[in-house]
Every structure is written in structure tokens, then in C-alpha cells.
Scaffold this motif. Sequence first.
Motif, PDB file in Angstrom:
ATOM      1  N   TRP A  83       0.749  -1.154  -0.101  1.00 31.95           N
ATOM      2  CA  TRP A  83      -0.099  -0.060   0.158  1.00 31.95           C
ATOM      3  C   TRP A  83       0.943   1.214   0.137  1.00 31.95           C
ATOM      4  O   TRP A  83       1.803   1.273   0.621  1.00 31.95           O
ATOM      5  N   LEU A  84       0.373   2.257  -0.738  1.00 37.33           N
ATOM      6  CA  LEU A  84       1.242   3.531  -0.828  1.00 37.33           C
ATOM      7  C   LEU A  84       0.330   4.935  -0.400  1.00 37.33           C
ATOM      8  O   LEU A  84      -1.011   4.666  -0.736  1.00 37.33           O
ATOM      9  N   PRO A  85       0.517   5.785   0.167  1.00 34.58           N
ATOM     10  CA  PRO A  85      -0.080   6.699   0.446  1.00 34.58           C
ATOM     11  C   PRO A  85      -0.462   7.442  -0.748  1.00 34.58           C
ATOM     12  O   PRO A  85       0.007   7.237  -1.857  1.00 34.58           O
ATOM     13  N   PRO A  86      -1.480   8.298  -0.829  1.00 36.87           N
ATOM     14  CA  PRO A  86      -2.043   8.833  -2.095  1.00 36.87           C
ATOM     15  C   PRO A  86      -0.868   9.834  -3.059  1.00 36.87           C
ATOM     16  O   PRO A  86      -0.978   9.831  -4.008  1.00 36.87           O
ATOM     17  N   SER A  87      -0.322  10.477  -1.867  1.00 37.30           N
ATOM     18  CA  SER A  87       0.678  11.431  -2.614  1.00 37.30           C
ATOM     19  C   SER A  87       1.982  10.597  -3.362  1.00 37.30           C
ATOM     20  O   SER A  87       2.401  11.068  -4.093  1.00 37.30           O
ATOM     21  N   LEU A  88       2.100   9.289  -2.795  1.00 37.04           N
ATOM     22  CA  LEU A  88       3.232   8.381  -3.665  1.00 37.04           C
ATOM     23  C   LEU A  88       2.417   7.644  -4.552  1.00 37.04           C
ATOM     24  O   LEU A  88       3.032   7.463  -5.857  1.00 37.04           O
ATOM     25  N   ASN A  89       1.424   7.213  -4.473  1.00 38.94           N
ATOM     26  CA  ASN A  89       0.791   6.371  -5.453  1.00 38.94           C
ATOM     27  C   ASN A  89       0.340   7.297  -6.707  1.00 38.94           C
ATOM     28  O   ASN A  89       0.417   6.652  -7.906  1.00 38.94           O
ATOM     29  N   SER A  90       0.305   8.371  -6.517  1.00 37.55           N
ATOM     30  CA  SER A  90      -0.098   9.273  -7.740  1.00 37.55           C
ATOM     31  C   SER A  90       1.389   9.342  -8.686  1.00 37.55           C
ATOM     32  O   SER A  90       1.266   9.478  -9.935  1.00 37.55           O
ATOM     33  N   ARG A  91       2.412   9.314  -8.216  1.00 36.88           N
ATOM     34  CA  ARG A  91       3.748   9.260  -8.869  1.00 36.88           C
ATOM     35  C   ARG A  91       3.914   7.880  -9.720  1.00 36.88           C
ATOM     36  O   ARG A  91       4.138   7.963 -10.897  1.00 36.88           O
ATOM     37  N   VAL A  92       3.493   6.750  -8.923  1.00 39.11           N
ATOM     38  CA  VAL A  92       3.576   5.609  -9.711  1.00 39.11           C
ATOM     39  C   VAL A  92       2.312   5.392 -10.670  1.00 39.11           C
ATOM     40  O   VAL A  92       2.621   5.203 -11.894  1.00 39.11           O
ATOM     41  N   GLN A  93       1.233   6.126 -10.569  1.00 35.99           N
ATOM     42  CA  GLN A  93       0.257   6.021 -11.674  1.00 35.99           C
ATOM     43  C   GLN A  93       0.303   6.922 -12.648  1.00 35.99           C
ATOM     44  O   GLN A  93      -0.025   6.568 -13.717  1.00 35.99           O
ATOM     45  N   ASN A  94       1.054   7.862 -12.636  1.00 31.90           N
ATOM     46  CA  ASN A  94       1.490   9.012 -13.576  1.00 31.90           C
ATOM     47  C   ASN A  94       2.598   8.164 -14.569  1.00 31.90           C
ATOM     48  O   ASN A  94       2.280   8.406 -15.693  1.00 31.90           O
ATOM     49  N   ILE A  95       3.599   7.508 -14.131  1.00 32.11           N
ATOM     50  CA  ILE A  95       4.391   7.075 -14.621  1.00 32.11           C
ATOM     51  C   ILE A  95       3.752   5.612 -15.473  1.00 32.11           C
ATOM     52  O   ILE A  95       3.976   5.648 -16.727  1.00 32.11           O
ATOM     53  N   LEU A  96       2.946   5.082 -14.822  1.00 29.22           N
ATOM     54  CA  LEU A  96       2.219   3.764 -15.559  1.00 29.22           C
ATOM     55  C   LEU A  96       1.413   4.474 -16.493  1.00 29.22           C
ATOM     56  O   LEU A  96       1.137   3.644 -17.799  1.00 29.22           O
ATOM     57  N   THR A  97       0.701   5.400 -16.518  1.00 29.15           N
ATOM     58  CA  THR A  97      -0.171   6.139 -17.412  1.00 29.15           C
ATOM     59  C   THR A  97       0.909   6.272 -18.908  1.00 29.15           C
ATOM     60  O   THR A  97       0.053   6.029 -19.746  1.00 29.15           O
ATOM     61  N   TRP A  98       1.873   7.016 -18.716  1.00 31.92           N
ATOM     62  CA  TRP A  98       2.606   7.287 -19.839  1.00 31.92           C
ATOM     63  C   TRP A  98       3.426   5.977 -20.474  1.00 31.92           C
ATOM     64  O   TRP A  98       3.865   6.075 -21.704  1.00 31.92           O
ATOM     65  N   VAL A  99       3.449   5.187 -19.549  1.00 35.89           N
ATOM     66  CA  VAL A  99       3.914   3.682 -20.332  1.00 35.89           C
ATOM     67  C   VAL A  99       2.892   3.185 -21.190  1.00 35.89           C
ATOM     68  O   VAL A  99       3.136   2.637 -22.438  1.00 35.89           O
ATOM     69  N   ARG A 100       1.671   3.235 -20.727  1.00 35.61           N
ATOM     70  CA  ARG A 100       0.773   2.705 -21.414  1.00 35.61           C
ATOM     71  C   ARG A 100       0.269   3.444 -22.833  1.00 35.61           C
ATOM     72  O   ARG A 100       0.029   2.980 -23.759  1.00 35.61           O
ATOM     73  N   ARG A 101       0.244   4.774 -22.418  1.00 37.57           N
ATOM     74  CA  ARG A 101       0.033   5.696 -23.831  1.00 37.57           C
ATOM     75  C   ARG A 101       1.105   5.483 -24.705  1.00 37.57           C
ATOM     76  O   ARG A 101       0.869   5.478 -25.837  1.00 37.57           O
ATOM     77  N   LEU A 102       2.505   5.479 -24.382  1.00 39.28           N
ATOM     78  CA  LEU A 102       3.535   5.381 -25.214  1.00 39.28           C
ATOM     79  C   LEU A 102       3.629   3.913 -25.813  1.00 39.28           C
ATOM     80  O   LEU A 102       3.957   3.662 -27.189  1.00 39.28           O
ATOM     81  N   SER A 103       3.110   2.754 -25.151  1.00 42.48           N
ATOM     82  CA  SER A 103       3.216   1.483 -25.851  1.00 42.48           C
ATOM     83  C   SER A 103       2.045   1.413 -26.820  1.00 42.48           C
ATOM     84  O   SER A 103       2.300   0.406 -27.724  1.00 42.48           O
ATOM     85  N   ARG A 104       0.786   2.203 -26.638  1.00 43.99           N
ATOM     86  CA  ARG A 104      -0.048   2.065 -27.693  1.00 43.99           C
ATOM     87  C   ARG A 104       0.206   2.833 -29.033  1.00 43.99           C
ATOM     88  O   ARG A 104      -0.423   2.635 -30.019  1.00 43.99           O
ATOM     89  N   VAL A 105       1.311   3.769 -28.985  1.00 47.25           N
ATOM     90  CA  VAL A 105       1.765   4.532 -30.140  1.00 47.25           C
ATOM     91  C   VAL A 105       3.114   4.167 -30.670  1.00 47.25           C
ATOM     92  O   VAL A 105       3.420   4.660 -31.675  1.00 47.25           O
ATOM     93  N   CYS A 106       4.052   3.381 -29.932  1.00 45.20           N
ATOM     94  CA  CYS A 106       5.396   2.914 -30.403  1.00 45.20           C
ATOM     95  C   CYS A 106       5.409   1.490 -30.027  1.00 45.20           C
ATOM     96  O   CYS A 106       4.875   1.165 -29.043  1.00 45.20           O
TER      97      CYS A 106
END
Length: 433
Positions: free
Chosen positions: A124-147
Motif C-alpha cells: 500500500w502507498l499513501p495517495p501522494s506517493l501512489n500518484s507518482r506511480v500512476q503517472n508513470i504507468l499512464t505514460w508507459v501505457r500511452r507510449l506502448s499504444r503508439v510506439c
Amino acid sequence: MFVFVLDKNKKPLAPTHPARARKLLRTGTASVFRRFPFTIILPDTQVKDSQVSEYRLKIDPGAKVTGIAVLKSNVVVWAAELTHRGFAIRDALTTRRQVRRSRRNRQTRYRKARFNNRRRPFRWLPPSLNSRVQNILTWVRRLSRVCPIMGISQELVRFDLQKMQNSEVSGAEYQQGELAGYEVREYLLEKFNRCCVYCGATDTRLEVEHVKPRSLGGSDRVSNLAIACRPCNQAKGSQDIREFLAGKPDVLNRIFAQLKKPLADAAAVNRTRWVLFERLKATGLPVETGTGGQTKFNRIRLGLEKTHWGDAVAVGSSTPHRVIVKVVKPLIIKATGYGHRRMCNITKFGFPQVNKKGELAVRSRVKKVYGFQTGDMVKAAVPKGKNAGTHVGRVTVRKTGQFDISTSIQKLQIINHKYCTPIHRHDGYSYAT
């Protein structure tokens, strides 16, 4: 930067040069699919697996800013710097907690505190730390869809604190190899803000300094090390720090406070590193890891500038011996969130705001107005008036149809919706170069 390309089935093709992308758009062979990251789609082309090259996504996670780079072999074709909003989330949660406790103390509305009805999941991560992980995962998924990304490199260990405290830890082979000293030096540079602890000099060569000299019994532990410029280091010599700073008690107290102060950013990165690693592995792509010292060693060897996306290029042992940088200006991404759910704004004391008439300023429940919503990036071509001209920026909608547009230099008010053309829909991020 290179432009991402999709075929008619929205499968990724090899990114292309911007000049070629402009030619395809000008001739009508391609059309714009997405603005950020800029992606074009070829309506009459279908991907063939034999024609797609392999690309590697490299990530340098940080507490405030994360560097991202896409490489094809030894060519950097795309780069970005992602700014997180973890500290803003932390401050918002702190404000909410203070308002809630104030309300309970006033006994105007009380709900009994609950403690034993929650179970935190594993990792479990507090919201302030979990948002960092989610931001990175969001862009990993976005870049994987176009590259066509075939692998990920992540800086897993930023600072190996155990091996810095005891350099004789068994199995620490890199301590006697090329990476000796890189972990400690990078940690000290981050801890003391890359400036001399004695005079505050920044644009000079900084050296590792023993606060308590070894000749007086000082150790090599990281708690006894600081960063100083060469003149200050030589002037101090083997003196005790209290003797050297006898006439500067404020500087002496500041140094002792910094020595005892933990590195909050490093703690945040170390807290989230394994969670990010496991979620990256869940994507199904092979994940390579590296340390912060290895990243700095590769960056210096390649002659790259100290930037977040430059650190991302140097992450991992797969970093080539020579890199060709095709990126001129990286994409600057800032996490802004999707707004909030409260019905009206509140004052700093937690009370609802009222308008000039004394009425409660309730927010509209309608999210979209004339097809626009707050946060969309638009292009406004105003034909006349004091705002005449073409403006590009973020829009703030009103149900009257008169919008506000925030550009990079100013904020324009009362712009009719008829003059606005959408460029990029609101997705929780703002973009710049």
C-alpha cells in the motif's frame, strides 16, 4: 522529436522524422490522431510485423520530476519530463484533515472517528506517493499504444544506503570497480542542493568533505560527509568544523541540521521503487533495472547534460557506448489532476465561499458546455475587440458560453465559444516544450 505513427488498425509503426510527417499531412496521406504525444495515423496502411523495429522505453523515476526517453538502438527519438503533483496532494490532504478536526472540535457536525475498519493491501502507498506511480504507468501505457516498445529500463535503486553506510558489505563488487564513489557523491549532491555547504558556491567543482576530519577520529560514514568547493575544502584542512566556523554560528547550525535531516525525495523514490517495478512487470514487457550511480556513470561517459530526460537515456546496462540524440526540445508534461468534487469553494478556514449577494456560490453540475470542458486546450481566433488575434491555451468554461483562456503569458476573459477550436481534450496533464 520524432512523430509516432499508427496504421489504420491503430497498431504502432516506427516513428518518423517530423519533416516526413509534415509531408504526409500536407499531401493528405496521414491525419493527426493525437497532439500529445504528437501522433499521426495512416488510413490506408496496415502494419507488418517484419517492418516494425524494436524500441526501448527508459525511465528515471524521481520524487518531483521523472525523465522518460525512447531509444531505437543508440538513437534517442523521443524524450519527456513528467512533473508529479505528489506534494500538492499531500498538502490538500493535510488541509482536509485540519478542516475535519476543526469541525469536530466545534461540535457542529460530529462523526465518530473510525480506526479498526480498514485493511491496507500489500504494498500500500499513501495517495501522494501512489500518484507518482500512476503517472508513470499512464505514460508507459500511452507510449506502448503508439510506439512498438519491446523493453523497459527503470532506475530501481536511487541510493543504496546500506552500502554507503558500510562499504565492506559482502558482494558489493561495484564498490571496487568503476562505480566506486558514484552512489555516495550523487547522494550528497542531492542532499546539499549541489552547492558548497560553507560558502554556497554552485558554479564550481564540488568535492566530498569530511565534516569531522579523519585525523580527529572522523569516519567515512555518509552522516559525516558533506559537499564543499575546493577553496573551502583547502581552507578548512584538518580543522574541526566548530573552529573553522567560529565566527559563523548560523552556518554551523545549518550544516548540523542538514546532516541530521533525512533526504525526503530519496525516501519517496525508495518507497515507491518496488511497487513501480512490479507494476511495470505486470505490463508483460521485459524490465531492466539499474542504480543511480550507474546512471550517473553512463551519463558522464556519454557526455550528456544533467537533465531528467538525459538521466533516463543513461539508465541500465543496455545503454550503448555511443548515443545519437535526435531530440531538440523534450516534451514537458505536468500532472494537474481532473479537478475536485466539492460543490463550492471553501475559504482557508474551511467555510463555504459566498458571492457578492451573500448567496452560496454553488458550482454547476454540468461538466461540458457547448462541447468544451475546463482544462481543454483550444485555439481561439477572435476577429475583433480587445482580445483580437489567435490564442492557444487552456479554457475555463461557463454555462453562458463566454469562456476564459489561459495562455503561457496571460489570461483572456470573455471569449465566445464560437471562436474556439479544440486542440487537445483535458486528460489530467498540461503540456509545453
